[in-house]
Design an enzyme around this catalytic site. Sequence first.
Site, mmCIF file in Angstrom:
data_model
loop_
_atom_site.group_PDB
_atom_site.id
_atom_site.type_symbol
_atom_site.label_atom_id
_atom_site.label_comp_id
_atom_site.label_asym_id
_atom_site.label_seq_id
_atom_site.Cartn_x
_atom_site.Cartn_y
_atom_site.Cartn_z
ATOM 1 N N ASP A 37 0.840 -1.195 0.000
ATOM 2 C CA ASP A 37 0.000 0.000 0.000
ATOM 3 C C ASP A 37 0.879 1.251 0.000
ATOM 4 O O ASP A 37 1.984 1.262 0.534
ATOM 5 C CB ASP A 37 -0.905 0.018 1.239
ATOM 6 C CG ASP A 37 -2.142 0.879 1.062
ATOM 7 O OD1 ASP A 37 -3.246 0.304 0.985
ATOM 8 O OD2 ASP A 37 -2.007 2.121 0.993
ATOM 9 N N SER A 145 -15.741 -2.573 -10.662
ATOM 10 C CA SER A 145 -16.763 -1.773 -9.970
ATOM 11 C C SER A 145 -18.034 -1.845 -10.801
ATOM 12 O O SER A 145 -17.978 -2.018 -12.028
ATOM 13 C CB SER A 145 -16.305 -0.308 -9.869
ATOM 14 O OG SER A 145 -17.397 0.517 -9.472
ATOM 15 N N TYR A 158 -13.368 6.965 -14.121
ATOM 16 C CA TYR A 158 -13.460 5.819 -13.203
ATOM 17 C C TYR A 158 -14.239 4.684 -13.873
ATOM 18 O O TYR A 158 -13.791 3.534 -13.912
ATOM 19 C CB TYR A 158 -14.138 6.255 -11.905
ATOM 20 C CG TYR A 158 -14.219 5.178 -10.852
ATOM 21 C CD1 TYR A 158 -13.097 4.805 -10.127
ATOM 22 C CD2 TYR A 158 -15.432 4.542 -10.569
ATOM 23 C CE1 TYR A 158 -13.172 3.820 -9.149
ATOM 24 C CE2 TYR A 158 -15.516 3.560 -9.599
ATOM 25 C CZ TYR A 158 -14.385 3.200 -8.888
ATOM 26 O OH TYR A 158 -14.466 2.218 -7.924
ATOM 27 N N LYS A 162 -12.743 1.027 -15.026
ATOM 28 C CA LYS A 162 -13.241 -0.210 -14.420
ATOM 29 C C LYS A 162 -13.834 -1.147 -15.486
ATOM 30 O O LYS A 162 -13.763 -2.376 -15.356
ATOM 31 C CB LYS A 162 -14.263 0.101 -13.336
ATOM 32 C CG LYS A 162 -13.645 0.787 -12.102
ATOM 33 C CD LYS A 162 -12.629 -0.078 -11.388
ATOM 34 C CE LYS A 162 -12.198 0.513 -10.059
ATOM 35 N NZ LYS A 162 -11.228 -0.343 -9.346
HETATM 36 N N1 LIG Z 1 -15.922 1.336 -1.583
HETATM 37 C C1 LIG Z 1 -16.727 1.246 -2.627
HETATM 38 O O1 LIG Z 1 -17.912 1.626 -2.566
HETATM 39 C C2 LIG Z 1 -16.206 0.688 -3.920
HETATM 40 C C3 LIG Z 1 -17.134 0.412 -4.938
HETATM 41 C C4 LIG Z 1 -16.691 -0.115 -6.124
HETATM 42 C C5 LIG Z 1 -15.348 -0.380 -6.318
HETATM 43 N N2 LIG Z 1 -14.461 -0.104 -5.316
HETATM 44 C C6 LIG Z 1 -13.049 -0.388 -5.580
HETATM 45 O O2 LIG Z 1 -12.507 -1.145 -4.517
HETATM 46 C C7 LIG Z 1 -11.110 -0.923 -4.422
HETATM 47 C C8 LIG Z 1 -10.743 -0.593 -2.977
HETATM 48 O O3 LIG Z 1 -11.517 0.503 -2.557
HETATM 49 P P1 LIG Z 1 -11.812 0.830 -1.025
HETATM 50 O O4 LIG Z 1 -13.171 1.393 -0.962
HETATM 51 O O5 LIG Z 1 -11.435 -0.324 -0.184
HETATM 52 O O6 LIG Z 1 -10.823 2.064 -0.818
HETATM 53 P P2 LIG Z 1 -9.931 2.545 0.406
HETATM 54 O O7 LIG Z 1 -9.626 3.955 0.117
HETATM 55 O O8 LIG Z 1 -10.553 2.155 1.708
HETATM 56 O O9 LIG Z 1 -8.600 1.672 0.223
HETATM 57 C C9 LIG Z 1 -7.771 1.848 -0.895
HETATM 58 C C10 LIG Z 1 -6.334 1.636 -0.479
HETATM 59 O O10 LIG Z 1 -5.524 1.815 -1.647
HETATM 60 C C11 LIG Z 1 -4.402 2.591 -1.296
HETATM 61 N N3 LIG Z 1 -3.903 3.283 -2.485
HETATM 62 C C12 LIG Z 1 -4.481 4.313 -3.144
HETATM 63 N N4 LIG Z 1 -3.726 4.674 -4.193
HETATM 64 C C13 LIG Z 1 -2.638 3.868 -4.182
HETATM 65 C C14 LIG Z 1 -1.496 3.749 -4.995
HETATM 66 N N5 LIG Z 1 -1.296 4.540 -6.065
HETATM 67 N N6 LIG Z 1 -0.579 2.794 -4.711
HETATM 68 C C15 LIG Z 1 -0.753 1.970 -3.645
HETATM 69 N N7 LIG Z 1 -1.817 2.040 -2.829
HETATM 70 C C16 LIG Z 1 -2.753 2.979 -3.092
HETATM 71 C C17 LIG Z 1 -4.865 3.537 -0.211
HETATM 72 O O11 LIG Z 1 -3.771 3.995 0.575
HETATM 73 C C18 LIG Z 1 -5.842 2.663 0.569
HETATM 74 O O12 LIG Z 1 -5.188 1.978 1.633
HETATM 75 C C19 LIG Z 1 -10.802 0.203 -5.424
HETATM 76 O O13 LIG Z 1 -10.328 -0.369 -6.625
HETATM 77 C C20 LIG Z 1 -12.154 0.840 -5.656
HETATM 78 O O14 LIG Z 1 -12.250 1.470 -6.913
HETATM 79 C C21 LIG Z 1 -14.856 0.421 -4.123
#
Ligand SMILES: NC(=O)c1ccc[n+]([C@@H]2O[C@H](COP(=O)([O-])OP(=O)(O)OC[C@H]3O[C@@H](n4cnc5c(N)ncnc54)[C@H](O)[C@@H]3O)[C@@H](O)[C@H]2O)c1
Length: 268
Positions: A37, A145, A158, A162
Amino acid sequence: MGRVQGKVALITGGASGIGLSTARLMAREGAKVVIADYNVNGANEAAAAIRDSGGEAVGLFLDASKEASIKEAVEFTVKQYGMITVLFNNVGLTDLQKDLDVVNIDLVEWDRLMNVNAKSVLLGSRFAIPHMVKAGGGSIVNTASMAGFAGDSVRSAYGASKAAVVNLTKYTAAQYGKDNIRCNAVAPGLILTPAAKTSMPQAVLDIFEKYNALPYHGEADDIGYTVLFLASDESKFITGQTIQVEGGHYMANPSISDFNQYLAQFQQ
Ligand SMILES: NC(=O)c1ccc[n+]([C@@H]2O[C@H](COP(=O)([O-])OP(=O)(O)OC[C@H]3O[C@@H](n4cnc5c(N)ncnc54)[C@H](O)[C@@H]3O)[C@@H](O)[C@H]2O)c1
Protein backbone atom coordinates in the site's frame (compact mmCIF):
# COMPACT_ATOMS: atom_id res chain seq x y z
CA MET A 1 -10.09 -22.79 8.49
CA GLY A 2 -7.48 -23.41 5.81
CA ARG A 3 -9.45 -22.45 2.70
CA VAL A 4 -6.30 -20.94 1.14
CA GLN A 5 -3.71 -22.90 3.12
CA GLY A 6 -0.30 -22.91 1.44
CA LYS A 7 -1.05 -20.03 -0.91
CA VAL A 8 1.00 -16.83 -1.10
CA ALA A 9 -0.98 -13.66 -1.80
CA LEU A 10 0.02 -10.15 -2.82
CA ILE A 11 -2.78 -7.70 -2.01
CA THR A 12 -2.51 -4.17 -3.40
CA GLY A 13 -4.25 -1.39 -1.52
CA GLY A 14 -4.35 -3.71 1.50
CA ALA A 15 -4.08 -1.12 4.27
CA SER A 16 -7.74 -0.08 4.17
CA GLY A 17 -11.28 -1.07 3.21
CA ILE A 18 -11.73 -3.98 0.81
CA GLY A 19 -8.01 -4.82 0.62
CA LEU A 20 -7.66 -4.89 4.41
CA SER A 21 -10.71 -7.11 4.86
CA THR A 22 -9.36 -9.50 2.23
CA ALA A 23 -5.90 -9.57 3.81
CA ARG A 24 -7.38 -10.52 7.19
CA LEU A 25 -9.62 -13.22 5.73
CA MET A 26 -6.88 -14.69 3.52
CA ALA A 27 -4.47 -14.84 6.46
CA ARG A 28 -7.14 -16.34 8.73
CA GLU A 29 -7.68 -19.05 6.12
CA GLY A 30 -4.01 -19.98 5.93
CA ALA A 31 -2.41 -17.83 3.20
CA LYS A 32 0.84 -15.95 3.61
CA VAL A 33 0.01 -12.36 2.74
CA VAL A 34 1.95 -9.33 1.50
CA ILE A 35 -0.04 -6.17 2.21
CA ALA A 36 1.20 -3.57 -0.28
CA ASP A 37 0.00 0.00 0.00
CA TYR A 38 0.96 3.63 -0.52
CA ASN A 39 0.11 4.00 3.17
CA VAL A 40 3.01 1.87 4.35
CA ASN A 41 2.37 2.56 8.05
CA GLY A 42 -1.18 1.26 7.64
CA ALA A 43 0.13 -1.78 5.75
CA ASN A 44 2.68 -2.54 8.48
CA GLU A 45 0.07 -2.12 11.22
CA ALA A 46 -2.36 -4.43 9.44
CA ALA A 47 0.37 -7.05 8.97
CA ALA A 48 1.42 -6.80 12.64
CA ALA A 49 -2.19 -7.31 13.78
CA ILE A 50 -2.45 -10.41 11.58
CA ARG A 51 0.79 -11.80 13.00
CA ASP A 52 -0.45 -11.07 16.55
CA SER A 53 -3.49 -13.25 15.90
CA GLY A 54 -1.37 -16.12 14.59
CA GLY A 55 -1.37 -15.38 10.83
CA GLU A 56 1.50 -14.74 8.45
CA ALA A 57 1.76 -11.28 6.83
CA VAL A 58 4.16 -8.45 6.02
CA GLY A 59 3.56 -4.86 5.00
CA LEU A 60 5.21 -3.21 1.99
CA PHE A 61 5.27 0.22 0.36
CA LEU A 62 3.64 0.28 -3.08
CA ASP A 63 2.93 3.09 -5.50
CA ALA A 64 0.58 1.43 -7.98
CA SER A 65 0.99 4.36 -10.39
CA LYS A 66 4.60 3.28 -10.98
CA GLU A 67 5.60 0.23 -13.02
CA ALA A 68 8.87 -0.26 -11.11
CA SER A 69 7.06 -0.26 -7.76
CA ILE A 70 4.58 -2.93 -8.91
CA LYS A 71 7.46 -5.08 -10.20
CA GLU A 72 9.26 -4.67 -6.87
CA ALA A 73 6.13 -5.74 -4.95
CA VAL A 74 5.87 -8.97 -6.96
CA GLU A 75 9.62 -9.68 -6.62
CA PHE A 76 9.44 -8.93 -2.87
CA THR A 77 6.58 -11.41 -2.44
CA VAL A 78 8.51 -14.18 -4.21
CA LYS A 79 11.66 -13.45 -2.21
CA GLN A 80 9.76 -13.29 1.10
CA TYR A 81 7.61 -16.40 0.74
CA GLY A 82 9.20 -18.36 -2.15
CA MET A 83 6.38 -17.88 -4.68
CA ILE A 84 3.23 -15.93 -5.57
CA THR A 85 0.05 -17.88 -6.21
CA VAL A 86 -2.62 -15.25 -5.53
CA LEU A 87 -2.61 -11.66 -6.78
CA PHE A 88 -5.36 -9.29 -5.70
CA ASN A 89 -5.10 -6.22 -7.97
CA ASN A 90 -7.25 -3.99 -5.78
CA VAL A 91 -5.91 -0.41 -5.91
CA GLY A 92 -8.38 2.00 -7.46
CA LEU A 93 -9.62 5.53 -6.94
CA THR A 94 -11.43 8.54 -8.30
CA ASP A 95 -11.66 12.25 -7.51
CA LEU A 96 -15.21 13.58 -7.64
CA GLN A 97 -13.93 17.15 -8.12
CA LYS A 98 -12.10 16.30 -11.35
CA ASP A 99 -13.60 13.07 -12.72
CA LEU A 100 -16.63 14.75 -14.27
CA ASP A 101 -18.81 14.31 -17.36
CA VAL A 102 -17.17 13.78 -20.77
CA VAL A 103 -17.23 17.48 -21.69
CA ASN A 104 -15.81 18.79 -18.44
CA ILE A 105 -13.52 16.02 -17.21
CA ASP A 106 -9.96 17.04 -16.40
CA LEU A 107 -7.79 15.18 -18.95
CA VAL A 108 -4.88 14.89 -16.54
CA GLU A 109 -7.30 13.10 -14.21
CA TRP A 110 -8.42 10.82 -17.06
CA ASP A 111 -4.80 9.74 -17.65
CA ARG A 112 -4.14 9.35 -13.91
CA LEU A 113 -7.16 7.10 -13.35
CA MET A 114 -6.48 4.99 -16.45
CA ASN A 115 -2.95 4.53 -15.15
CA VAL A 116 -3.78 3.69 -11.51
CA ASN A 117 -7.05 1.81 -12.02
CA ALA A 118 -6.45 -0.09 -15.27
CA LYS A 119 -2.74 -0.15 -16.15
CA SER A 120 -1.75 -1.22 -12.62
CA VAL A 121 -3.93 -4.31 -13.09
CA LEU A 122 -2.17 -5.14 -16.37
CA LEU A 123 1.24 -4.61 -14.77
CA GLY A 124 0.54 -6.63 -11.62
CA SER A 125 -0.56 -9.55 -13.78
CA ARG A 126 2.32 -9.10 -16.23
CA PHE A 127 4.91 -9.42 -13.45
CA ALA A 128 3.13 -12.13 -11.42
CA ILE A 129 2.17 -14.53 -14.23
CA PRO A 130 5.69 -15.88 -14.99
CA HIS A 131 6.09 -16.72 -11.29
CA MET A 132 2.66 -18.34 -11.19
CA VAL A 133 3.60 -20.45 -14.22
CA LYS A 134 6.72 -21.62 -12.33
CA ALA A 135 4.57 -22.42 -9.27
CA GLY A 136 2.21 -24.54 -11.39
CA GLY A 137 -0.68 -22.04 -11.42
CA GLY A 138 -2.39 -19.28 -9.54
CA SER A 139 -5.44 -17.09 -9.12
CA ILE A 140 -5.62 -13.41 -10.05
CA VAL A 141 -8.52 -11.35 -8.74
CA ASN A 142 -9.09 -7.80 -9.96
CA THR A 143 -11.26 -5.17 -8.32
CA ALA A 144 -13.64 -3.75 -10.93
CA SER A 145 -16.76 -1.77 -9.97
CA MET A 146 -20.43 -1.59 -10.92
CA ALA A 147 -19.38 1.78 -12.35
CA GLY A 148 -17.81 -0.29 -15.13
CA PHE A 149 -21.24 -1.59 -16.19
CA ALA A 150 -23.58 1.41 -16.01
CA GLY A 151 -23.39 5.02 -17.13
CA ASP A 152 -23.54 7.81 -14.56
CA SER A 153 -23.63 11.61 -14.44
CA VAL A 154 -19.98 11.93 -13.35
CA ARG A 155 -16.91 9.65 -12.86
CA SER A 156 -16.42 9.07 -16.60
CA ALA A 157 -12.76 8.05 -16.19
CA TYR A 158 -13.46 5.82 -13.20
CA GLY A 159 -16.25 4.01 -15.09
CA ALA A 160 -14.16 3.59 -18.25
CA SER A 161 -11.13 2.36 -16.30
CA LYS A 162 -13.24 -0.21 -14.42
CA ALA A 163 -14.86 -1.40 -17.67
CA ALA A 164 -11.29 -1.94 -18.93
CA VAL A 165 -10.62 -4.07 -15.83
CA VAL A 166 -13.67 -6.23 -16.60
CA ASN A 167 -12.47 -7.02 -20.12
CA LEU A 168 -8.79 -7.32 -19.22
CA THR A 169 -9.91 -9.98 -16.74
CA LYS A 170 -11.34 -12.02 -19.65
CA TYR A 171 -8.25 -11.53 -21.82
CA THR A 172 -5.93 -12.62 -19.01
CA ALA A 173 -8.11 -15.65 -18.26
CA ALA A 174 -8.20 -16.61 -21.96
CA GLN A 175 -4.45 -16.21 -22.45
CA TYR A 176 -3.14 -18.05 -19.37
CA GLY A 177 -5.84 -20.58 -18.52
CA LYS A 178 -3.80 -23.43 -20.01
CA ASP A 179 -1.05 -22.51 -17.53
CA ASN A 180 -3.53 -23.22 -14.74
CA ILE A 181 -3.88 -19.51 -14.00
CA ARG A 182 -7.38 -18.24 -13.35
CA CYS A 183 -8.34 -14.59 -13.53
CA ASN A 184 -11.61 -13.21 -12.18
CA ALA A 185 -12.89 -9.87 -10.97
CA VAL A 186 -15.22 -8.62 -8.31
CA ALA A 187 -17.47 -5.65 -9.06
CA PRO A 188 -18.59 -3.97 -5.84
CA GLY A 189 -21.58 -1.68 -5.63
CA LEU A 190 -21.38 0.95 -2.90
CA ILE A 191 -19.43 -0.53 -0.01
CA LEU A 192 -19.17 1.30 3.30
CA THR A 193 -15.38 1.42 3.50
CA PRO A 194 -13.71 4.27 5.43
CA ALA A 195 -13.17 6.07 2.11
CA ALA A 196 -16.84 5.84 1.14
CA LYS A 197 -18.05 6.87 4.61
CA THR A 198 -15.91 10.02 4.70
CA SER A 199 -16.37 11.10 1.09
CA MET A 200 -20.14 10.58 0.78
CA PRO A 201 -22.73 12.70 2.58
CA GLN A 202 -25.56 10.81 4.32
CA ALA A 203 -28.02 12.02 1.65
CA VAL A 204 -26.00 10.25 -1.06
CA LEU A 205 -25.73 7.07 1.03
CA ASP A 206 -29.52 7.16 1.47
CA ILE A 207 -30.05 7.35 -2.29
CA PHE A 208 -27.90 4.27 -2.76
CA GLU A 209 -29.74 2.33 -0.08
CA LYS A 210 -33.12 3.28 -1.51
CA TYR A 211 -32.26 1.52 -4.79
CA ASN A 212 -30.68 -1.60 -3.23
CA ALA A 213 -32.90 -4.68 -3.37
CA LEU A 214 -31.61 -5.49 0.13
CA PRO A 215 -32.32 -3.20 3.10
CA TYR A 216 -28.70 -2.40 3.94
CA HIS A 217 -25.38 -1.24 2.56
CA GLY A 218 -22.47 -3.46 1.58
CA GLU A 219 -19.45 -3.86 3.86
CA ALA A 220 -15.81 -4.58 3.09
CA ASP A 221 -16.17 -8.20 4.25
CA ASP A 222 -18.88 -8.80 1.62
CA ILE A 223 -16.18 -8.24 -0.99
CA GLY A 224 -13.45 -9.90 1.09
CA TYR A 225 -15.36 -13.19 1.29
CA THR A 226 -15.95 -13.13 -2.48
CA VAL A 227 -12.25 -12.57 -3.16
CA LEU A 228 -11.38 -15.34 -0.69
CA PHE A 229 -13.63 -17.72 -2.65
CA LEU A 230 -12.12 -16.67 -5.99
CA ALA A 231 -8.59 -17.04 -4.61
CA SER A 232 -9.31 -20.50 -3.19
CA ASP A 233 -9.53 -23.81 -5.05
CA GLU A 234 -13.27 -23.85 -4.26
CA SER A 235 -13.67 -21.73 -7.42
CA LYS A 236 -11.28 -23.81 -9.55
CA PHE A 237 -13.66 -24.04 -12.55
CA ILE A 238 -14.46 -20.30 -12.57
CA THR A 239 -12.37 -18.02 -14.75
CA GLY A 240 -12.82 -14.82 -16.76
CA GLN A 241 -15.87 -13.85 -14.69
CA THR A 242 -16.77 -10.67 -12.90
CA ILE A 243 -18.88 -11.34 -9.80
CA GLN A 244 -21.22 -8.46 -9.02
CA VAL A 245 -21.54 -7.87 -5.26
CA GLU A 246 -23.97 -4.99 -5.07
CA GLY A 247 -27.05 -5.81 -3.01
CA GLY A 248 -29.23 -6.11 -6.11
CA HIS A 249 -28.82 -2.41 -6.80
CA TYR A 250 -28.38 -2.79 -10.55
CA MET A 251 -30.28 -6.07 -10.97
CA ALA A 252 -33.88 -4.81 -11.10
CA ASN A 253 -35.81 -2.37 -13.24
CA PRO A 254 -34.08 0.91 -12.31
CA SER A 255 -37.42 2.68 -11.79
CA ILE A 256 -38.84 0.07 -9.37
CA SER A 257 -38.58 2.35 -6.34
CA ASP A 258 -40.51 5.17 -8.05
CA PHE A 259 -42.97 2.64 -9.47
CA ASN A 260 -43.70 1.26 -5.97
CA GLN A 261 -44.38 4.80 -4.80
CA TYR A 262 -46.84 5.25 -7.69
CA LEU A 263 -48.60 1.95 -6.87
CA ALA A 264 -48.90 2.90 -3.17
CA GLN A 265 -51.65 5.42 -3.95
CA PHE A 266 -53.97 2.60 -5.15
CA GLN A 267 -53.35 0.49 -2.05
CA GLN A 268 -54.71 2.95 0.52
N1 LIG B 1 -15.92 1.34 -1.58
C1 LIG B 1 -16.73 1.25 -2.63
O1 LIG B 1 -17.91 1.63 -2.57
C2 LIG B 1 -16.21 0.69 -3.92
C3 LIG B 1 -17.13 0.41 -4.94
C4 LIG B 1 -16.69 -0.12 -6.12
C5 LIG B 1 -15.35 -0.38 -6.32
N2 LIG B 1 -14.46 -0.10 -5.32
C6 LIG B 1 -13.05 -0.39 -5.58
O2 LIG B 1 -12.51 -1.15 -4.52
C7 LIG B 1 -11.11 -0.92 -4.42
C8 LIG B 1 -10.74 -0.59 -2.98
O3 LIG B 1 -11.52 0.50 -2.56
P1 LIG B 1 -11.81 0.83 -1.02
O4 LIG B 1 -13.17 1.39 -0.96
O5 LIG B 1 -11.44 -0.32 -0.18
O6 LIG B 1 -10.82 2.06 -0.82
P2 LIG B 1 -9.93 2.54 0.41
O7 LIG B 1 -9.63 3.96 0.12
O8 LIG B 1 -10.55 2.15 1.71
O9 LIG B 1 -8.60 1.67 0.22
C9 LIG B 1 -7.77 1.85 -0.90
C10 LIG B 1 -6.33 1.64 -0.48
O10 LIG B 1 -5.52 1.82 -1.65
C11 LIG B 1 -4.40 2.59 -1.30
N3 LIG B 1 -3.90 3.28 -2.48
C12 LIG B 1 -4.48 4.31 -3.14
N4 LIG B 1 -3.73 4.67 -4.19
C13 LIG B 1 -2.64 3.87 -4.18
C14 LIG B 1 -1.50 3.75 -4.99
N5 LIG B 1 -1.30 4.54 -6.06
N6 LIG B 1 -0.58 2.79 -4.71
C15 LIG B 1 -0.75 1.97 -3.64
N7 LIG B 1 -1.82 2.04 -2.83
C16 LIG B 1 -2.75 2.98 -3.09
C17 LIG B 1 -4.87 3.54 -0.21
O11 LIG B 1 -3.77 3.99 0.58
C18 LIG B 1 -5.84 2.66 0.57
O12 LIG B 1 -5.19 1.98 1.63
C19 LIG B 1 -10.80 0.20 -5.42
O13 LIG B 1 -10.33 -0.37 -6.63
C20 LIG B 1 -12.15 0.84 -5.66
O14 LIG B 1 -12.25 1.47 -6.91
C21 LIG B 1 -14.86 0.42 -4.12
